[in-house]
Design an enzyme around this catalytic site. Structure first.
Site, PDB file in Angstrom:
ATOM      1  N   HIS A 234      15.550 -36.013 -13.891  1.00  0.00           N
ATOM      2  CA  HIS A 234      14.952 -36.571 -12.672  1.00  0.00           C
ATOM      3  C   HIS A 234      13.462 -36.234 -12.556  1.00  0.00           C
ATOM      4  O   HIS A 234      12.898 -36.291 -11.469  1.00  0.00           O
ATOM      5  CB  HIS A 234      15.713 -36.069 -11.442  1.00  0.00           C
ATOM      6  CG  HIS A 234      17.143 -36.494 -11.433  1.00  0.00           C
ATOM      7  ND1 HIS A 234      17.533 -37.800 -11.208  1.00  0.00           N
ATOM      8  CD2 HIS A 234      18.280 -35.809 -11.667  1.00  0.00           C
ATOM      9  CE1 HIS A 234      18.849 -37.888 -11.288  1.00  0.00           C
ATOM     10  NE2 HIS A 234      19.326 -36.692 -11.566  1.00  0.00           N
TER      11      HIS A 234
ATOM     12  N   LYS B 263       5.334  -3.988  -5.348  1.00  0.00           N
ATOM     13  CA  LYS B 263       6.787  -3.860  -5.387  1.00  0.00           C
ATOM     14  C   LYS B 263       7.425  -4.108  -4.025  1.00  0.00           C
ATOM     15  O   LYS B 263       8.488  -4.692  -3.913  1.00  0.00           O
ATOM     16  CB  LYS B 263       7.128  -2.450  -5.883  1.00  0.00           C
ATOM     17  CG  LYS B 263       8.596  -2.197  -6.101  1.00  0.00           C
ATOM     18  CD  LYS B 263       9.058  -2.862  -7.366  1.00  0.00           C
ATOM     19  CE  LYS B 263      10.550  -2.736  -7.574  1.00  0.00           C
ATOM     20  NZ  LYS B 263      11.029  -3.781  -8.478  1.00  0.00           N
TER      21      LYS B 263
ATOM     22  N   TRP C  52      -2.920  -2.547  -1.557  1.00  0.00           N
ATOM     23  CA  TRP C  52      -2.673  -3.956  -1.849  1.00  0.00           C
ATOM     24  C   TRP C  52      -3.436  -4.704  -0.759  1.00  0.00           C
ATOM     25  O   TRP C  52      -3.073  -4.639   0.418  1.00  0.00           O
ATOM     26  CB  TRP C  52      -1.178  -4.269  -1.786  1.00  0.00           C
ATOM     27  CG  TRP C  52      -0.858  -5.667  -2.243  1.00  0.00           C
ATOM     28  CD1 TRP C  52      -0.707  -6.090  -3.530  1.00  0.00           C
ATOM     29  CD2 TRP C  52      -0.642  -6.814  -1.424  1.00  0.00           C
ATOM     30  NE1 TRP C  52      -0.422  -7.423  -3.557  1.00  0.00           N
ATOM     31  CE2 TRP C  52      -0.376  -7.901  -2.281  1.00  0.00           C
ATOM     32  CE3 TRP C  52      -0.657  -7.040  -0.047  1.00  0.00           C
ATOM     33  CZ2 TRP C  52      -0.116  -9.186  -1.802  1.00  0.00           C
ATOM     34  CZ3 TRP C  52      -0.413  -8.316   0.420  1.00  0.00           C
ATOM     35  CH2 TRP C  52      -0.133  -9.380  -0.453  1.00  0.00           C
TER      36      TRP C  52
ATOM     37  N   GLU D 271       5.694 -13.881 -13.560  1.00  0.00           N
ATOM     38  CA  GLU D 271       5.086 -12.780 -12.820  1.00  0.00           C
ATOM     39  C   GLU D 271       4.492 -11.701 -13.727  1.00  0.00           C
ATOM     40  O   GLU D 271       3.542 -11.039 -13.345  1.00  0.00           O
ATOM     41  CB  GLU D 271       6.038 -12.163 -11.788  1.00  0.00           C
ATOM     42  CG  GLU D 271       7.158 -11.334 -12.334  1.00  0.00           C
ATOM     43  CD  GLU D 271       8.009 -10.706 -11.234  1.00  0.00           C
ATOM     44  OE1 GLU D 271       7.480 -10.292 -10.217  1.00  0.00           O
ATOM     45  OE2 GLU D 271       9.240 -10.627 -11.440  1.00  0.00           O
TER      46      GLU D 271
ATOM     47  N   ARG E 206       3.303   0.119  -5.153  1.00  0.00           N
ATOM     48  CA  ARG E 206       3.175  -0.522  -3.849  1.00  0.00           C
ATOM     49  C   ARG E 206       1.869  -1.322  -3.708  1.00  0.00           C
ATOM     50  O   ARG E 206       1.656  -1.991  -2.704  1.00  0.00           O
ATOM     51  CB  ARG E 206       3.243   0.527  -2.738  1.00  0.00           C
ATOM     52  CG  ARG E 206       4.484   1.382  -2.778  1.00  0.00           C
ATOM     53  CD  ARG E 206       4.499   2.355  -1.630  1.00  0.00           C
ATOM     54  NE  ARG E 206       4.560   1.667  -0.368  1.00  0.00           N
ATOM     55  CZ  ARG E 206       5.663   1.272   0.236  1.00  0.00           C
ATOM     56  NH1 ARG E 206       6.823   1.514  -0.329  1.00  0.00           N
ATOM     57  NH2 ARG E 206       5.620   0.649   1.379  1.00  0.00           N
TER      58      ARG E 206
ATOM     59  N   CYS F 299       0.840  -1.194   0.000  1.00  0.00           N
ATOM     60  CA  CYS F 299       0.000   0.000   0.000  1.00  0.00           C
ATOM     61  C   CYS F 299       0.876   1.244   0.000  1.00  0.00           C
ATOM     62  O   CYS F 299       1.974   1.245   0.547  1.00  0.00           O
ATOM     63  CB  CYS F 299      -0.943   0.098   1.201  1.00  0.00           C
ATOM     64  SG  CYS F 299      -2.027  -1.287   1.398  1.00  0.00           S
TER      65      CYS F 299
ATOM     66  N   GLU G 129      15.537 -17.106 -12.232  1.00  0.00           N
ATOM     67  CA  GLU G 129      15.151 -15.704 -12.385  1.00  0.00           C
ATOM     68  C   GLU G 129      14.391 -15.496 -13.705  1.00  0.00           C
ATOM     69  O   GLU G 129      13.392 -14.769 -13.744  1.00  0.00           O
ATOM     70  CB  GLU G 129      16.409 -14.825 -12.309  1.00  0.00           C
ATOM     71  CG  GLU G 129      16.219 -13.343 -12.560  1.00  0.00           C
ATOM     72  CD  GLU G 129      15.253 -12.653 -11.614  1.00  0.00           C
ATOM     73  OE1 GLU G 129      14.821 -13.246 -10.614  1.00  0.00           O
ATOM     74  OE2 GLU G 129      14.892 -11.492 -11.895  1.00  0.00           O
TER      75      GLU G 129
ATOM     76  N   ASN H  62      -0.817   1.782   5.796  1.00  0.00           N
ATOM     77  CA  ASN H  62      -0.055   0.751   5.086  1.00  0.00           C
ATOM     78  C   ASN H  62       0.468  -0.211   6.134  1.00  0.00           C
ATOM     79  O   ASN H  62       1.269   0.182   6.979  1.00  0.00           O
ATOM     80  CB  ASN H  62       1.116   1.416   4.331  1.00  0.00           C
ATOM     81  CG  ASN H  62       2.156   0.409   3.868  1.00  0.00           C
ATOM     82  OD1 ASN H  62       1.835  -0.740   3.612  1.00  0.00           O
ATOM     83  ND2 ASN H  62       3.398   0.840   3.774  1.00  0.00           N
ATOM     84  N   GLY H  63      -0.009  -1.458   6.113  1.00  0.00           N
ATOM     85  CA  GLY H  63       0.461  -2.435   7.100  1.00  0.00           C
ATOM     86  C   GLY H  63      -0.671  -3.334   7.528  1.00  0.00           C
ATOM     87  O   GLY H  63      -1.696  -3.430   6.851  1.00  0.00           O
TER      88      GLY H  63
ATOM     89  N   LYS I 224      10.598 -14.089 -13.937  1.00  0.00           N
ATOM     90  CA  LYS I 224      10.242 -12.904 -14.738  1.00  0.00           C
ATOM     91  C   LYS I 224       9.063 -13.215 -15.637  1.00  0.00           C
ATOM     92  O   LYS I 224       8.136 -12.435 -15.745  1.00  0.00           O
ATOM     93  CB  LYS I 224      11.396 -12.475 -15.636  1.00  0.00           C
ATOM     94  CG  LYS I 224      12.507 -11.576 -15.175  1.00  0.00           C
ATOM     95  CD  LYS I 224      12.252 -10.326 -14.443  1.00  0.00           C
ATOM     96  CE  LYS I 224      11.687 -10.497 -13.078  1.00  0.00           C
ATOM     97  NZ  LYS I 224      12.555 -10.410 -11.954  1.00  0.00           N
TER      98      LYS I 224
HETATM   99  O1  M6R Z   1      12.582  -5.500  -2.284  1.00  0.00           O
HETATM  100  P1  M6R Z   1      13.088  -6.915  -2.220  1.00  0.00           P
HETATM  101  O2  M6R Z   1      14.265  -7.135  -3.077  1.00  0.00           O
HETATM  102  O3  M6R Z   1      13.295  -7.397  -0.825  1.00  0.00           O
HETATM  103  O4  M6R Z   1      11.886  -7.761  -2.834  1.00  0.00           O
HETATM  104  C1  M6R Z   1      11.933  -9.158  -2.881  1.00  0.00           C
HETATM  105  C2  M6R Z   1      10.873  -9.705  -3.806  1.00  0.00           C
HETATM  106  O5  M6R Z   1       9.603  -9.331  -3.380  1.00  0.00           O
HETATM  107  C3  M6R Z   1      11.076  -9.231  -5.252  1.00  0.00           C
HETATM  108  O6  M6R Z   1      12.345  -9.527  -5.728  1.00  0.00           O
HETATM  109  C4  M6R Z   1      10.022  -9.885  -6.178  1.00  0.00           C
HETATM  110  O7  M6R Z   1      10.239 -11.251  -6.267  1.00  0.00           O
HETATM  111  C5  M6R Z   1      10.034  -9.240  -7.556  1.00  0.00           C
HETATM  112  N1  M6R Z   1       8.704  -8.975  -7.970  1.00  0.00           N
HETATM  113  C6  M6R Z   1      10.657 -10.077  -8.594  1.00  0.00           C
HETATM  114  O8  M6R Z   1      10.659  -9.469  -9.840  1.00  0.00           O
END
Ligand code: M6R
Length: 615
Positions: free
Chosen positions: A511, A610, A75, A495, A27, A2, A488, A101-102, A492
């Site tokens: 396996h 984010k 969020w 997501e 956020r 948020c 990774e 936010n929280g 990508k």
């Molecule tokens: O801000 P942070 O690096 O701690 O965030 C960790 C993850 O939430 C972040 O890397 C998330 O997986 C991304 N959306 C990946 O692209």
């Protein structure tokens, strides 16, 4: 998660709050809301959806203006994303408004108690409980809003960054934080409050970042008073000069922040090693490491804690630290580490990696490690973030603001910082020959140029994207240093395009995952001509003989894989250890184009945010 933003001053609060919310939308973007006070009346407009939806809804009211305002982009945690659960929330009297936010963890018993006392709730949120608790305290004790907020917050368990407004006191906003970030911008006769400084960057470069368990009374024409929530004692606030500029938080001609951030990588990698990597002098200097060199050198092991992409950077670092500095490394999901009673020794060095510096699980893992006497080193991007403050020492990545929810430049700059540290330790421990050390310094210095070259794969990545954009699944395979890159790449893709994707160590395919391979399965294989190249070639053969579609990332000039693969993407040559900095680039581009072609919201993928400040 948020985003919260508030304004109190002489300007039109509506446009400031709306613009601020757009900048904070990374956020969370399940719903948005705004409250304005025009000197007489308090008005609220809120809706499910994004800030543009809020604009549409709120602009229907011609009288929606005021010079005090607060806004929220959500969020969802408690309660589905709908209009009613959107913030701001009002107290039962309608006098108080809150944005939050929280999470208030003990909201249920508090709510029950308030219901007994006659309070009525309209939403399913924990936030509505908090604002009514504040109102209840204010009424019972007949005290000022600031004091009521302080007393109420001492009754709640959880995390928060809040801003509270009382329509009977329209010259002040009360803010407080615990576990979620909150910045106060100090302008000329005006104040801003926000989850980060981006909403007010064009108005002032002076800001106070509240520390955990602090609250502030932001009152027009008065100096800001910061107090400890626990005992109400006054704190001397530190006014920080902001380094961020407007250009950094705008798209700069790109269609999406993600693409802008992918293309920023050559520059930000350079920014990250600038002043630290002095190849001509043959040294690496990093204050956070130098000041704590003994701790690193005496470490019996390094434990890396992180989440998501940062965890993948940690996995790359595991290979680098072990090979360069011969220190045993364990890489842990912060969320698992913190809950499983881990064995932490005083001689452990814990490295916490986080772009945002606010990830709740990583923060909790740090606290646990500190409680157990470990030395904790942070690798963060956001300056002044909670993790950067909570750790004993650290090194910033200098990636600049990363706004696209999918992490790109954060990943490569994290690897850059971690490589610098590993090289510095290797030098100090004598685990690497001088010639190798110098070779790595020179190679690392060349990486931005090579990333630039790797970005030239954009067109081919786009073509491949067009062929596979409708595939329901995708496999990513890599070995050694490029196994984390496979993970990774898959993250990508899933997501931002919602295609199911899995990353595997290439050798693990036989396996189990090999059963998935048929003529409709695209398999992205990271196969630079180094490390375990021959083994990867064998894996490619295995995929080919089962008719899988092979998309291979190879070193420029490679012919062996070219003969086997359906598509090849060439990247420049570098050493095995530095190759993730290059192999990851075409994978970022591939997922970007697939997501765009599928009509997905690249910068704000569904269900994500984010900054993950919930556990
Ligand atoms: O801000 P942070 O690096 O701690 O965030 C960790 C993850 O939430 C972040 O890397 C998330 O997986 C991304 N959306 C990946 O692209």
């Amino acid at each position: 998660m948020c985003g919260i933003v508030g304004y109190i001053g002489k300007r039109d609060a509506y446009s400031i709050v709306i613009k601020g919310l757009k900048r904070l939308e990374y956020r969370g973007y399940d719903s948005a809301g705004i409250m304005l006070h025009d000197g007489k009346e308090l008005k609220v407009s809120k809706t499910k959806g994004k800030v543009t939806d809020l604009e549409e809804v709120s602009q229907k009211d011609n009288n929606f203006f005021g010079s005090i305002g607060m806004g929220h982009t959500r969020w969802a945690t408690h309660g589905v994303p709908n209009d009613v659960n959107s913030h701001p929330h009002l107290s039962n009297s309608g006098n108080l408004a809150i944005i939050h936010n929280g999470i208030i963890e003990n909201y249920e018993p508090l709510k029950k108690e308030l219901i007994k006392r006659g309070y009525v709730f309209h939403s399913d949120t924990d936030t509505e409980v908090l604002i009514n608790l504040i109102e209840d305290v204010q009424k019972k004790e007949n005290i000022k809003l600031g004091k009521a907020v302080q007393i109420a917050l001492n009754q709640v368990v959880g995390a928060y960054a809040i801003a509270v407004f009382d329509k009977n006191k329209p010259d002040e906003i009360i803010v407080a934080r615990l576990g979620s970030p909150l910045a106060i911008g100090i302008g000329d006769g005006e104040f801003f409050v926000a989850s980060d400084a981006s909403p007010f960057i064009e108005y002032t470069s002076n800001a106070i970042y509240l520390e955990d368990e602090e609250m502030a009374i932001v009152r027009l024409h008065k100096p800001i008073k910061v107090r400890k929530i626990k005992d109400d004692s006054l704190v001397d606030p530190y006014v920080q000069e902001l380094k961020m500029n407007l250009e950094q938080i705008e798209k700069g001609g790109y269609d999406h922040f993600m693409m802008k951030e992918i293309y920023e990588q050559p520059n930000v990698i350079k920014d990250t090693y600038r002043g630290r990597l002095l190849a001509n002098k043959g040294i690496i200097q990093m204050a956070g490491v130098e000041d704590n060199l003994e701790k690193f050198l005496n470490a019996e092991r390094i434990i890396i804690v992180a989440c998501g992409t940062s965890w993948h950077a940690g996995l790359v670092a595991e290979y680098i630290f072990e090979e360069f500095a011969r220190i045993p490394v364990e890489v842990e999901y912060a969320s698992e580490f913190r809950y499983r009673n881990p064995i932490i020794n005083k001689k452990d060095v814990v490295v916490a990696i986080s772009q945002s510096g606010e990830t709740a699980d990583t923060l909790a893992a740090i606290k646990l490690a500190k409680e157990n006497g470990a030395f904790v080193f942070g690798v963060c991007n956001v300056v002044g973030s909670s993790i950067s403050r909570e750790t004993d020492a650290g090194a910033y990545t200098h990636a600049g603001p990363e706004i696209g929810v999918a992490s790109t430049k954060a990943f490569t700059t994290q690897i850059t910082v971690l490589t610098l540290i590993a090289l510095r330790l290797a030098k100090a421990k004598g685990t690497m020959s001088n010639s190798d050390f110098h070779r790595y310094l020179l190679e690392l210095e060349m990486i931005p140029e090579k990333v630039e070259e790797a970005l030239e794969t954009n067109e081919i990545a786009k073509k491949i994207a067009n062929i596979y954009k409708d595939s329901p699944n995708c496999l990513y395979l890599g070995r050694g240093y490029n196994f984390p890159v496979a993970l990774e790449g898959a993250l990508k893709l899933k997501e931002i395009s919602y295609i199911h994707a899995e990353g595997y160590p290439a050798a693990e395919m036989k396996h189990g995952p090999i059963a998935l391979i048929d003529e409709s399965m695209p398999v992205v294989v990271i196969a630079p001509k180094m490390g375990h190249y021959d083994k990867v070639v064998s894996n490619i053969q295995e995929i080919k003989s089962r008719s899988g579609k092979i998309i291979a990332v190879v070193t420029k000039g490679d012919t062996q894989v070219r003969d086997l693969a359906d598509h090849v993407i060439e990247i420049p040559e570098t050493s095995d250890a530095l190759s993730p900095l290059l192999t990851t680039i075409p994978l970022q581009l591939l997922s970007y184009h697939i997501a765009v072609m599928r009509g997905c919201n690249v910068d704000q993928p569904r269900n994500l945010a984010k900054s993950v400040t919930v556990e």
